[in-house]
Design a protein around this motif. Structure first.
Motif, PDB file in Angstrom:
ATOM      1  N   GLU A  27       5.906   8.368  -8.941  1.00 34.42           N
ATOM      2  CA  GLU A  27       6.628   9.496  -8.368  1.00 34.42           C
ATOM      3  C   GLU A  27       8.107   9.132  -8.260  1.00 34.42           C
ATOM      4  N   GLU A  81       7.382  17.808 -14.166  1.00 36.18           N
ATOM      5  CA  GLU A  81       6.745  17.605 -12.862  1.00 36.18           C
ATOM      6  C   GLU A  81       7.272  16.421 -12.069  1.00 36.18           C
ATOM      7  N   TYR A  99       4.278   3.136  -4.909  1.00 33.65           N
ATOM      8  CA  TYR A  99       2.916   3.499  -5.269  1.00 33.65           C
ATOM      9  C   TYR A  99       1.897   2.367  -5.383  1.00 33.65           C
ATOM     10  N   ARG A 107      16.219   9.666  -3.984  1.00 27.31           N
ATOM     11  CA  ARG A 107      17.153  10.681  -4.462  1.00 27.31           C
ATOM     12  C   ARG A 107      17.925  11.389  -3.337  1.00 27.31           C
ATOM     13  N   THR A 163      13.751  12.087   3.367  1.00 28.35           N
ATOM     14  CA  THR A 163      13.461  12.145   1.940  1.00 28.35           C
ATOM     15  C   THR A 163      12.231  13.013   1.724  1.00 28.35           C
ATOM     16  N   PHE A 164      11.850  13.180   0.481  1.00 32.59           N
ATOM     17  CA  PHE A 164      10.691  14.035   0.215  1.00 32.59           C
ATOM     18  C   PHE A 164       9.397  13.308   0.530  1.00 32.59           C
ATOM     19  N   TRP A 165       9.128  12.268  -0.251  1.00 31.28           N
ATOM     20  CA  TRP A 165       7.826  11.604  -0.092  1.00 31.28           C
ATOM     21  C   TRP A 165       8.005  10.199   0.396  1.00 31.28           C
ATOM     22  N   TYR A 211      11.771  11.010  -6.221  1.00 29.12           N
ATOM     23  CA  TYR A 211      11.566  11.711  -4.950  1.00 29.12           C
ATOM     24  C   TYR A 211      12.034  10.876  -3.781  1.00 29.12           C
ATOM     25  N   PRO A 249      12.261   9.922   6.845  1.00 29.31           N
ATOM     26  CA  PRO A 249      11.937  11.292   7.253  1.00 29.31           C
ATOM     27  C   PRO A 249      12.833  12.334   6.574  1.00 29.31           C
ATOM     28  N   GLU A 282       0.832  -1.196   0.000  1.00 34.48           N
ATOM     29  CA  GLU A 282       0.000   0.000   0.000  1.00 34.48           C
ATOM     30  C   GLU A 282       0.873   1.254   0.000  1.00 34.48           C
ATOM     31  N   TYR A 283       0.394   2.284  -0.707  1.00 34.09           N
ATOM     32  CA  TYR A 283       1.045   3.585  -0.712  1.00 34.09           C
ATOM     33  C   TYR A 283       1.358   3.988   0.731  1.00 34.09           C
ATOM     34  N   ALA A 284       2.593   4.376   0.972  1.00 38.71           N
ATOM     35  CA  ALA A 284       3.027   4.816   2.307  1.00 38.71           C
ATOM     36  C   ALA A 284       3.008   3.697   3.354  1.00 38.71           C
TER      37      ALA A 284
END
Lengths: 361, 235
Positions: free
Chosen positions: B58, B90, B115, B64, B233-235, B61, B231, B26-28
């Motif tokens: 994505e 984007e 994702y 990186r 990283t971005f997403w 993000y 924490p 699952e996402y996240a």
């Protein structure tokens, strides 16, 4: 309607976009209209994943103009309707939302700010403050909440439906890409179990009975052919907004009484502001914060009372002076010095704020 | 060698020392955190490790911001770098070509599949899946995620993910995580494991919490301590 989406309280680990979708479910929203744009997409994703269970609806339109106008249409039909967008989508939304302002329609819009101008970036920005607070043509009135964490995102999304339907002004929840994607714990709850009473939505069109016979005709207009007529209608809007403002305005402040520097920040930047004040106070420095939660109506009197001679107001924002514009308008005539800390489209950390305060103290 | 590989080689199914693992979920749900830590663990054992960022929704993000740091730990990280993605727009949503061919690399391959369900389909884009029988696909589950918070929800979700070889209980509440929170997840994921006949590969937890739980969780699953990178990283 089927079962309730949330019963009791539940601590969950979520992204901001999911929180918004759950809040809209918990608030009893009937339908979402939307067009995809990062970073708000997961609001749509999670809304559409959940709604079959709860008998709610979703319509994906061909663009944000249509998403805005269909949300307007949903509200006219008496539905608790909302939409979500960001960046250039927010620009397109302003036309339908301006119609909502003119017709006093309780449309709820969630904006997850992007960097700009144009499509720019998707992660971190507070560059849609001016657009979201003042984006309509003419001088429409609206309510804008700026949450700073997931709990507030949940609470204020729920609240926005009630504010909108109670006062009949379009209402916005202004988040940003970072809050949208960030993961954090949140307590989900059933608002009614918490004693929140939902304002019952009401049809604007398609009411029973014959207009003019059984009931007053519904005459909702966004076009006027005489100046006098428009002037009169707007005066009523302004008066209603002014009357509402004290009931809706929200802000928080801390350690301001003896502060030499008051840091002003909203939304996600407030997280850094709050921690900076804590750190600086621990070092014995006289620093406080003022945080507007409603960017419109803005807590102008409350801030002006703090903007006294000899004080410095450090405005920290991820934009080139959009919050500052609201602040200056609010405190006009006050003698406190304004110190800008503008970082358009990039984050502001606690360390950077602490360093800046020490530089100006 | 982890528990699962031991079982496999012991049973004579796959004789391979190479470890290839794909983390989906699952996402996240914590896929990246679990994948990064697994790659580091293997790398510390002196193995040659390739960590692959396969988030096509994505990309660029997730890993990186920590790419350099991971590379300095001795592994190969296949992920976009900031300078490569400038100009891509984007979300720079293009799969990095070398990621597509990652299974042909020498050494272990850890795939971080971003994702959710859409991400799990990314595996179809990989070259050489048929020639990599040692590949294990692990579903990462956090029962504190609202879409996977009950046994029936987890079962439904796993069905959508496609074939899964193992489950990872990554239940947590960020900074508020306690051993009780993790063990609530362990119970639920173990129940799912029994229903589906898919093993629980590990329970993962932040180092502090893992220390309190011990080497095995309440259901007897091995505990993998995590160093938290996400924490930063971005997403």
């Amino acid at each position: 309607m089927s079962e309730k989406p949330i019963t009791g309280e539940k601590r969950a680990f979520m992204t901001g976009n999911e929180v918004v979708a759950w809040a809209a479910l918990a608030a009893g929203a009937d339908i979402m209209y939307g067009y995809p744009i990062t970073p708000q997409n997961e609001i749509m994703h999670y809304w559409t994943r959940q709604i079959p269970k709860y008998g709610r609806k979703f319509l994906q339109t061909e663009d944000e103009l249509s998403a805005g106008f269909t949300t307007v249409g949903g509200v006219l039909a008496g539905l608790k309707a909302f939409t979500a967008t960001a960046g250039p989508g927010n620009t397109l939304m302003q036309e339908p939302l301006s119609m909502a302002e003119m017709m006093r329609l309780p449309v709820v819009t969630v904006v997850q700010q992007r960097g700009g101008p144009s499509t720019a970036t998707v992660i971190y920005s507070q560059q849609e403050v001016t657009l979201t607070t003042l984006g309509g043509n003419g001088e429409g009135m609206r309510v804008v909440y700026s949450p700073s964490n997931h709990q507030e995102l949940f609470d204020y999304t729920i609240k926005s439906f009630n504010t909108a339907w109670k006062y009949r002004f379009p209402t916005f929840v202004l988040g940003d890409g970072y809050q949208a994607k960030m993961r954090e714990s949140v307590t989900l709850y059933d608002p009614e179990e918490k004693g929140i009473t939902f304002v019952t939505p009401e049809r604007y069109v398609g009411k029973p009975g014959t207009p003019g016979v059984d009931r007053d005709p519904g005459h909702y207009r966004n076009t006027y052919n005489t100046e006098e007529e428009l002037f009169e209608v707007l005066q009523q809007h302004f008066a209603d907004f002014e009357k509402m403002a004290p009931e809706v305005i929200e802000y928080s402040q801390e350690s301001v009484e003896d502060a030499d520097v008051i840091i002003i920040g909203h939304g996600v930047v407030f997280r850094g502001v709050r921690d900076a004040v804590k750190e600086l106070r621990e070092e014995g420095l006289k620093v406080g914060y003022f945080r507007p939660i409603t960017l419109r109506p803005f807590p102008a009197e409350q801030l002006k009372a703090l903007a006294t001679q000899g004080r410095k107001l450090l405005i920290a924002e991820s934009a080139q002076g959009q919050l500052a514009r609201l602040v200056k308008d609010a405190i006009y005539g006050a003698t406190a010095e304004i110190v800008p800390m503008f970082r358009p489209g990039v984050g502001i950390t606690t360390e950077q704020i602490v360093a800046k305060v020490k530089e100006v103290l | 060698m982890d528990k699962l590989s031991q079982q496999k080689s012991g049973g004579g199914c796959t004789i391979s020392k190479r470890i290839v693992e794909a983390y989906v979920g699952e996402y996240a749900s914590g896929k990246s955190e679990v994948a990064v830590n697994r790659a580091l663990e293997l790398s510390r054992d002196g193995r040659k490790v390739n960590l692959v960022d396969l988030d096509i929704v994505e990309p660029c993000y997730t890993l990186r911001p920590i790419k350099k740091e991971l590379e300095s730990a001795g592994m190969t990280v296949l992920a976009w770098e900031t300078r490569d993605t400038i100009g891509l727009g984007e979300a720079g949503n293009i799969i990095k070509p070398e990621c597509r061919w990652a299974l042909y690399r020498e050494g272990d391959v850890i795939l971080d599949i971003g994702y959710g369900v859409e991400g799990a389909k990314t595996l179809n884009l990989l070259e050489g899946v048929d020639e990599t029988p040692e590949m294990q696909i692990f579903a990462v589950i956090n029962v504190k995620r609202p879409m996977t918070s009950t046994v029936p929800e987890i079962l439904d979700y796993i069905k959508e993910l496609g074939p899964i070889d193992g489950l990872i209980n990554n239940t947590h509440l960020g900074d508020e995580t306690t051993p009780e929170v993790v063990e609530e997840g362990a119970r639920m994921v173990t129940e799912v494991s029994k229903i589906l006949g898919i093993p629980v590969v590990a329970t993962t937890a932040d180092q502090e919490v893992a220390k309190k739980i011990g080497q095995q969780d309440v259901m007897g699953n091995p505990v993998r301590p995590l160093t938290r990178f996400m924490p930063r990283t971005f997403w």
